[in-house]
Design a protein around this motif. Structure first.
Motif, PDB file in Angstrom:
ATOM      1  N   ALA A  84       3.294  38.067  49.398  1.00  0.00           N
ATOM      2  CA  ALA A  84       2.495  38.244  48.187  1.00  0.00           C
ATOM      3  C   ALA A  84       2.367  39.712  47.822  1.00  0.00           C
ATOM      4  CB  ALA A  84       1.113  37.625  48.397  1.00  0.00           C
ATOM      5  N   TRP A 110       4.734  29.412  45.777  1.00  0.00           N
ATOM      6  CA  TRP A 110       3.387  29.730  45.306  1.00  0.00           C
ATOM      7  C   TRP A 110       2.827  28.618  44.426  1.00  0.00           C
ATOM      8  CZ3 TRP A 110       1.243  32.790  48.323  1.00  0.00           C
ATOM      9  CH2 TRP A 110       1.894  33.906  48.856  1.00  0.00           C
ATOM     10  N   GLN A 166      10.355  31.797  45.561  1.00  0.00           N
ATOM     11  CA  GLN A 166       8.952  32.195  45.658  1.00  0.00           C
ATOM     12  C   GLN A 166       8.095  31.445  44.648  1.00  0.00           C
ATOM     13  OE1 GLN A 166       7.717  36.278  46.469  1.00  0.00           O
ATOM     14  NE2 GLN A 166       9.851  36.895  46.196  1.00  0.00           N
ATOM     15  N   ALA A 200      -2.768  32.269  43.980  1.00  0.00           N
ATOM     16  CA  ALA A 200      -1.423  31.686  43.897  1.00  0.00           C
ATOM     17  C   ALA A 200      -0.987  31.532  42.450  1.00  0.00           C
ATOM     18  CB  ALA A 200      -1.405  30.334  44.610  1.00  0.00           C
TER      19      ALA A 200
END
Length: 514
Positions: free
Chosen positions: A416, A453, A449, A470
């Motif tokens: 992140a 997320w 990704q 998120a």
């Protein structure tokens, strides 16, 4: 970011038009006029932490006084200008020209018959290439015997006063992790826009050469200490990173004179046994019994300018290198000091986020004006921009990650942070695709990704904070994918994509697979 800055300008203009208090209007006008100025970085720390020395090292000139003078008790701005000019801003907002002179300890400013308490700040302008990219602000030391000096620093950084409308970022100098330092940094987290945080604050392990008692491996010892501090839970939520810097050595290297180089060269060429014995301690180095052709008084000047670690480093480097010139020695000492690493980190962490940091400062000032004047509509406008601007949302998530407030495991937190630009703001760095990755590899990494997320955002057991973070990361992936698809020659930054133009998860598929 152009769109964000335009929104901030509009809010500030509304505040100027609606607020009755002239002093508040003047501050709003100052902040609005500074949105396009170089990034404003404040150097903050306890008394004798080396703030003025670091300012001189970053500027590359002896401008900030390093001894106890009246000006060290006032917030002082160092800006690029056409010629030398020094102005003081009084507490009532009036500007006055101040007489000044220079000596070997920096710029000397004459406040005239006015006391220090009459000044909100001092502004020093002179031609400087480094200051074209960054305005430096030297602040009075904290934990001083003069409580008013520390109060001026706190007042300036909280935006409650001072000259110029606050700062955009902070270099906080630490010699030890004092409780006072932690309390000082924590006190700013009440402000959601501009206060020192992991996004806009870097910790500097100052006077790093003293940690290893000026041994030849002193900077290596300092680097190990800084590495531990980077993972210290007391600091991770307050500063972006911690870097070791020998400020005195950096200042001397940036201002090395030819006569100093010649003195070091003579010492380095003397009998090695004599020189090694002299470099065992400060007393021996200054002793008149040392059989070198550099007088003890001259060696004392070198010690004052470079420190004992710097003298050892210079002599050790020149030994066996008779053809080396002053420029090479200066480069070696500068690299040893750790300053280049700090400058590179400032450019990466602050420089690439300069517009966002300036926007945060402008929003903070507008919110302070709204609270002081009781203008609810102005406060709502500020809150709306803060809530709807994705760049500011990314900054908040990054702060929460550094504080460990989201409950992510180490792997998820690292992914992140990277996606949010903590390791670099270009597409390759944020995607995590690896150096040299082509567009297809970057796209594949971002799609992967995005899916991860999105899954975390929709997880039924995810807390509200985790799901919200998120969601921000999902939107970041989408924006980067849009930027990746923009033809060459067009602004490829995520910042240029308006929220309404960013694809939703459902509509992003064709763009991702293009």
């Amino acid at each position: 970011m152009t769109g964000l800055l335009d929104q901030v300008r509009s809010v500030l203009a509304a505040g100027i038009a609606r607020v009755d208090d002239q002093q508040i209007r003047d501050r709003l006008q100052t902040v609005a006029g500074g949105l396009d100025d170089p990034l404003r970085v404040a150097v903050v720390g306890r008394v004798k932490s080396g703030k003025s020395t670091l300012v001189n090292a970053m500027v590359g000139d002896l401008v900030a006084p390093t001894d106890a003078t009246e000006c060290t008790r006032i917030v002082t701005w160092y800006c690029d200008g056409v010629t030398y000019r020094v102005d003081g801003t009084l507490t009532d907002g009036t500007r006055v020209a101040l007489r000044h002179d220079r000596d070997g300890h920096g710029l000397r400013v004459d406040l005239g018959d006015r006391p220090v308490e009459a000044f909100a700040g001092v502004r020093v302008e002179f031609p400087s290439a480094p200051l074209r990219q960054m305005t430096l602000v030297d602040t009075p030391g904290l934990a001083s015997l003069d409580p008013a000096a520390g109060t001026r620093t706190t007042t300036f950084l909280t935006g409650a006063g001072g000259d110029g409308g606050g700062c955009d970022a902070v270099l906080y100098l630490l010699r030890h992790v004092h409780t006072d330092d932690l309390c000082f940094l924590e006190a700013f987290h009440d402000d959601g826009f501009v206060t020192p945080s992991p996004v806009n604050a870097i910790g500097v392990l100052s006077r790093a050469d003293e940690i290893g008692v000026a041994r030849s491996d002193a900077m290596m010892s300092a680097a190990r200490v800084a590495r531990r501090w980077r993972h210290d839970l007391r600091l991770t939520g307050l500063v972006n990173t911690v870097l070791p810097v020998a400020g005195l050595l950096a200042q001397a290297a940036r201002t090395l004179r030819h006569d100093e180089f010649e003195a070091f060269r003579v010492i380095a060429q003397a009998d090695p046994m004599v020189v090694d014995a002299a470099l065992l301690s400060v007393d021996r180095f200054l002793s008149d019994d040392v059989a070198v052709a550099v007088p003890g008084q001259r060696r004392a000047v070198l010690l004052d300018r470079f420190g004992f670690f710097g003298c050892r480093s210079a002599v050790g480097f020149l030994r066996g290198r008779p053809a080396v010139g002053p420029g090479v020695l200066a480069e070696h000492l500068l690299a040893t000091s750790g300053l280049p690493a700090l400058r590179a980190t400032v450019a990466e962490r602050f420089g690439r986020r300069a517009e966002m940091l300036r926007a945060r400062n402008g929003l903070a000032e507008a919110m302070r004006a709204a609270e002081a004047s009781g203008d609810r509509d102005l406060a709502v406008s500020v809150e709306r921009i803060g809530a709807q601007t994705h760049e500011l949302a990314e900054a908040r998530v990054l702060e929460d990650l550094r504080r460990g407030a989201l409950g992510f495991d180490a792997s998820a937190a690292a992914a992140a942070s990277r996606l949010l630009g903590d390791a670099g703001t270009d597409l390759v760095a944020r995607s995590g695709a690896g150096d040299g990755a082509d567009a297809d590899a970057i796209r594949a990494a971002l799609i992967d990704q995005h899916a991860r997320w999105q899954e975390r955002m929709a997880h039924p057991l995810a807390s509200h904070a985790t799901a919200a973070a998120a969601a921000v990361l999902v939107r970041s992936c989408e924006g980067l994918l849009v930027a990746l698809a923009v033809p060459p020659g067009v602004d490829r930054s995520f910042d240029g994509v308006a929220p309404s133009d960013r694809p939703s998860p459902a509509s992003a598929g064709p763009t991702m697979n293009r």
